[in-house]
Design an enzyme around this catalytic site. Structure first.
Site, PDB file in Angstrom:
ATOM      1  N   SER A 268      53.908  22.548  28.841  1.00 59.25           N
ATOM      2  CA  SER A 268      54.288  23.349  27.667  1.00 59.25           C
ATOM      3  C   SER A 268      54.245  24.831  27.995  1.00 59.25           C
ATOM      4  O   SER A 268      54.990  25.616  27.415  1.00 59.25           O
ATOM      5  CB  SER A 268      53.312  23.108  26.511  1.00 59.25           C
ATOM      6  OG  SER A 268      53.598  21.914  25.864  1.00 59.25           O
TER       7      SER A 268
ATOM      8  N   HIS B  37      50.284  26.195  19.175  1.00 57.33           N
ATOM      9  CA  HIS B  37      51.114  25.884  20.338  1.00 57.33           C
ATOM     10  C   HIS B  37      52.379  26.739  20.403  1.00 57.33           C
ATOM     11  O   HIS B  37      52.711  27.315  21.448  1.00 57.33           O
ATOM     12  CB  HIS B  37      51.457  24.391  20.263  1.00 57.33           C
ATOM     13  CG  HIS B  37      52.148  23.823  21.449  1.00 57.33           C
ATOM     14  ND1 HIS B  37      53.515  23.852  21.596  1.00 57.33           N
ATOM     15  CD2 HIS B  37      51.671  23.176  22.544  1.00 57.33           C
ATOM     16  CE1 HIS B  37      53.845  23.254  22.737  1.00 57.33           C
ATOM     17  NE2 HIS B  37      52.748  22.826  23.331  1.00 57.33           N
TER      18      HIS B  37
ATOM     19  N   ASP C 211      59.515  24.437  18.522  1.00 60.65           N
ATOM     20  CA  ASP C 211      58.083  24.215  18.723  1.00 60.65           C
ATOM     21  C   ASP C 211      57.364  23.995  17.387  1.00 60.65           C
ATOM     22  O   ASP C 211      57.965  23.488  16.437  1.00 60.65           O
ATOM     23  CB  ASP C 211      57.508  25.426  19.493  1.00 60.65           C
ATOM     24  CG  ASP C 211      56.366  25.038  20.416  1.00 60.65           C
ATOM     25  OD1 ASP C 211      55.319  24.623  19.904  1.00 60.65           O
ATOM     26  OD2 ASP C 211      56.520  25.163  21.641  1.00 60.65           O
TER      27      ASP C 211
END
Ligand SMILES: *[C@@H]1O[C@H](CO)[C@@H](O)[C@H](O)[C@H]1NC(C)=O
Ligand SMILES: *[C@@H]1O[C@H](CO)[C@@H](O)[C@H](O)[C@H]1NC(C)=O
Ligand SMILES: *[C@@H]1O[C@H](CO)[C@@H](O)[C@H](O)[C@H]1NC(C)=O
Ligand SMILES: *[C@@H]1O[C@H](CO)[C@@H](O)[C@H](O)[C@H]1NC(C)=O
Ligand SMILES: *[C@@H]1O[C@H](CO)[C@@H](O)[C@H](O)[C@H]1NC(C)=O
Ligand SMILES: *[C@@H]1O[C@H](CO)[C@@H](O)[C@H](O)[C@H]1NC(C)=O
Ligand SMILES: *[C@@H]1O[C@H](CO)[C@@H](O)[C@H](O)[C@H]1NC(C)=O
Ligand SMILES: *[C@@H]1O[C@H](CO)[C@@H](O)[C@H](O)[C@H]1NC(C)=O
Ligand SMILES: *[C@@H]1O[C@H](CO)[C@@H](O)[C@H](O)[C@H]1NC(C)=O
Ligand SMILES: *[C@@H]1O[C@H](CO)[C@@H](O)[C@H](O)[C@H]1NC(C)=O
Ligand SMILES: *[C@@H]1O[C@H](CO)[C@@H](O)[C@H](O)[C@H]1NC(C)=O
Length: 735
Positions: A512, A185, A112
């Site tokens: 996600s 994220h 990620d």
């Protein structure tokens, strides 16, 4: 990561028990037991310990003679726990659930944007030492060194060579040249998969409560392959290097909330990395993508492809008109605890049947300091309406619209409540009939138990996959809509007026968010069943998933408001408790996937690239994998009959018999042979054939696109049900 409320009940992750003495013994081996529970670990989704305990019991299957567990007492004073009559198998299962409960000693690699190691979600309180088999490292770089890792975050690496080569200058203005998360994220995805328990977290007052990852005792290792840049996304070679290292370091599972435009598998870094992982027994989950029907990512059959579902929760602003004449709850995620008390309410200046507040239409003299009431208009769009509210100095706005669910949290950057048109009409009537219409609004309200839920999130990418449509994709849904999890606290989360707002926890939507939910649940399964292959774990997740929502209807597709199909939700929405005990699994080996690549007519060279082996042949080429779902591709116009071969493996420690039940729409006929299969012991196998016949009759082929039904194997005198979707579809194959 989920909070309070009954949205996504993850009973098994919290269940903790100490076995106690046994007493009265029944003739069938069932005995009564006293079970101690750690009440502090009770998920907030249960209103009372009693409901928690009974839920724990109901997750156990009936014993071989069909007797369910019997609850005797719930203890609240002498101890926390309950007593129940259980068979030896049920007792074993309860213990196993508890052991699995935390994903103990599972290592999850997250590929990620890096990680914010100081997040409370990565505190390692109470974690046992790092497993000795771990070969990973905590790399030093910008604002990151080895002391940022601990017993929860056990590894962190960064891969940027290809990015730098392509001209990206990583500077502190744009990103950290280290495993530290700049975008937020990766902190979100990793805390969702395996974040530690955080007693109190919220998104600016919304979704307040306890935050906990799916596998709270599992370890995390971050592989940063994605750096912030407007013009460059993740680089293929950096991503492949991250996956390669994760395999070398010894992760047990991997999740990738990123995707590359679909190309043949031998050119797709995630497909390549995931194949190598699968060979090593590493479970790989990936996001299906956020482009709705336009494109789907990560459709390789050795990847578990995860779509996004909603949870039964909404956020609202509570509106009171006049002196309490009317109360309405609308949708709002405005991030400020603003007191709005008896403020003038403005609605148009003309005949007052409709006001769309297009840009330039409001006169600041009329509206400054007031709340504006407007109708939504597709052409004007929320953006331009919000611009107009800002321009005209309105204090806030109420929009009447049925599309409020499509507005993302970060778009609520001024005091805005979106009400349903029916309620909008009530408001209009109030405003028109009162001399001085006034409004009070209370923000920061979280509504639980909303219906219907879960739904297929509108953005979730739909099947079939474009590279290998012969397996149904996505495989499964997991929560991915307005999910609260950790964030980079120095990264602007949203803004109001000209102020950037910062936060440690944030609501985010996307596939996600669904892939890390799924991988955390897979970690719980793997902890309970260490010997299961990735295909077996996926099968357990798929065949026990839910296709009905909390109104007992087929999962709704939020994009259309209609019932979805397996092209939208795969096998269904993941059900962690049931997945732990699936009864039977559809298993696969590396050779099965090679046979599939042969069936795709890939050349020997291409298959060699994917499988990294030369000792294979294509004598058993086949597009029919031993998959827990069935898809008949309609494109070959001469075919009306499709045959599939499957083998099931018993994963219960006893013999069993299963009978097939098929539910199909008219025009689609399914024949299963044989209709009864039996298993003598654990890991014994039995096979069947399934033929789908479509009756073209007067109907065009397109009539059958998306038509589907189910095959369910029901355990005779038992409780296991092993369900698979059967669907017809046109392919959009490009490769
Ligand atoms: C790592 O960085 C922190 C400051 O961020 C510092 O206090 C610590 O001494 C460093 N540790 C090592 C091993 O370099
Ligand atoms: C992204 O990379 C391009 C090409 O190197 C560069 O011109 C641009 O400034 C970068 N943008 C950011 C935000 O780093
Ligand atoms: C990146 O940095 C190098 C050296 O500092 C410089 O020569 C180059 O022009 C920079 N590239 C971009 C795209 O900014
Ligand atoms: C009121 O305004 C709306 C929108 O401007 C218009 O469509 C409608 O015909 C008007 N009604 C009357 C009675 O004037
Ligand atoms: C809005 O209010 C600000 C500050 O009170 C003022 O400067 C501005 O002129 C007003 N805008 C309009 C369009 O009246
Ligand atoms: C593979 O080649 C065979 C023989 O030419 C053909 O019948 C089949 O349709 C091809 N399969 C795919 C998936 O293209
Ligand atoms: C192909 O299938 C046959 C029958 O199941 C088996 O005997 C043979 O070993 C298989 N060949 C390969 C290469 O797997
Ligand atoms: C399976 O069942 C047999 C007999 O009931 C028992 O002896 C054995 O220990 C069980 N094995 C496992 C792994 O539970
Ligand atoms: C399934 O079909 C194949 C070939 O059509 C046949 O050889 C096999 O015996 C069948 N298996 C079962 C379980 O019916
Ligand atoms: C199921 O239970 C019935 C009634 O007890 C019994 O006759 C039958 O043999 C059982 N079937 C299996 C497969 O255990
Ligand atoms: C299958 O049919 C669909 C719909 O007609 C079409 O878009 C697609 O290109 C076809 N695919 C192939 C491989 O012919």
């Amino acid at each position: 990561m989920e909070l309070d409320g009954k949205r996504f009940q993850l009973l098994l992750s919290i269940l903790l028990l100490i076995m106690s003495f046994t007493s009265s013994s029944a003739s069938d081996g069932r005995q009564s037991y006293i079970i101690h529970m750690d009440k502090s670990a009770m998920p907030a989704s249960f209103s009372t310990p009693h409901s928690w305990y009974t839920s724990a019991l109901s997750s156990l299957s009936s014993s071989t003679d069909g007797v369910p567990p019997t609850h005797l007492y719930t203890y609240n004073h002498v101890m926390n726990g309950f007593s129940a009559v259980l068979s030896p198998a049920q007792l074993q299962q309860l213990e196993k659930n508890a052991r699995a409960g935390f994903g103990d000693d599972m290592i999850i690699g997250i590929i990620d944007t890096g990680v914010w190691p100081e997040s409370e979600s990565f505190n390692d309180e109470g974690m046992p030492p790092v497993p000795a088999r771990w070969r990973g490292a905590c790399e030093t770089g910008a604002e990151f060194n080895s002391s940022h890792c601990n017993k929860k975050l056990i590894g962190a690496r960064s891969f940027s060579k290809a990015m730098k080569q392509s001209g990206l200058n990583i500077s502190e203005i744009y990103d950290y040249d280290s495993p530290r998360d700049f975008m937020g994220h990766g902190t979100h995805t990793s805390s969702t998969a395996a974040g530690s328990l955080v007693p109190c977290a919220d998104h600016f007052g919304y979704a307040k409560g306890m935050a906990i990852g799916m596998a709270p005792k599992a370890r995390l290792a971050m592989y940063k392959v994605y750096f912030y840049n407007d013009s460059i996304s993740a680089c293929a070679s950096d991503t492949l290097a991250g996956m390669d290292q994760a395999i070398g370091d010894g992760v047990d599972l991997m999740s990738l909330s990123l995707g590359f435009t679909e190309t043949p598998f031998y050119e797709n870094p995630i497909a390549l990395g995931a194949f190598a992982a699968m060979e090593k027994g590493i479970f790989v989950a990936c996001s299906a993508g956020n482009s709705g029907k336009i494109a789907m990512f990560n459709g390789a059959p050795w990847i578990t492809t995860v779509g996004a579902g909603t949870v039964d929760r909404d956020f609202s602003g509570h509106i009171t008109l006049g002196n309490g004449d009317l109360s309405i709850t609308g949708r709002s995620i405005y991030p400020e605890n603003q007191l709005v008390f008896r403020v003038p309410l403005y609605f148009g200046h003309g005949n007052r049947t409709k006001e769309i507040c297009e840009y330039g239409s409001l006169d600041p003299e009329d509206v400054a300091g007031k709340y504006i009431f407007c109708d939504f208009d597709v052409e004007t769009s929320y953006d331009r309406q919000l611009d107009e509210f800002r321009r005209s100095n309105a204090s806030g706005a109420i929009i009447s619209s049925d599309s409020g669910i499509f507005v993302f949290p970060s778009e609520f950057n001024l005091p805005l409540v979106i009400v349903k048109p029916e309620e909008g009409d009530l408001m209009k009537a109030y405003i028109i009939n009162s001399k001085n219409p006034i409004v009070s609004v209370k923000f920061q309200t979280t509504v639980l138990g909303t219906k219907p839920a879960p739904q297929v999130a509108f953005f979730s990418s739909r099947g079939p996959g474009s590279v290998a449509p012969w397996v149904l994709k996505p495989d499964i849904l997991a929560p991915g809509y307005e999910i609260l999890a950790g964030w980079a606290p120095n990264k602007r989360a949203t803004f109001i007026r000209d102020d950037a707002l910062l936060t440690d926890y944030i609501l985010e939507s996307g596939t996600s968010m669904s892939s890390p939910h799924l991988v955390g649940i897979a970690a719980l399964l793997k902890a309970a069943h260490r010997e299961w292959s990735s295909a077996a774990i996926r099968s357990a997740l798929m065949t026990t998933s839910d296709v009905f929502d909390n109104t007992k209807s087929i999962l709704t597709d939020m994009a259309t408001g209609q019932s979805g199909t397996p092209l939208d939700f795969g096998a269904g929405h993941v059900n962690p408790n049931k997945a732990l005990n699936p009864g039977l699994v559809y298993d696969m080996e590396v050779q099965d996937y090679i046979n599939f690549l042969c069936g795709m007519n890939y050349t020997m060279q291409q298959i060699k690239i994917i499988s990294r082996r030369s000792d294979f042949n294509c004598e058993n080429a086949s597009l029919d994998l031993n998959y827990p779902s069935f898809i008949a591709i309609l494109n070959d116009t001469s075919t009306t009959s499709y045959t599939f071969k499957r083998v099931l493996t018993n994963v219960v420690n006893s013999s069993s018999v299963y009978a097939a039940e098929v539910v199909m729409p008219t025009g689609m006929k399914v024949v299963v042979q044989p209709m009864t299969i039996s298993f003598t012991e654990k890991y014994s196998r039995d096979g069947f054939n399934l033929t789908v016949e479509i009756d073209l009759g007067q109907k065009p082929r397109s009539y059958y696109n998306g038509k589907y039904g189910y095959l369910s194997w029901y355990e005779v005198n038992g409780t296991h049900v092993v369900r698979s979707p059967i669907i017809c579809a046109f392919s959009t194959q490009q490769w």
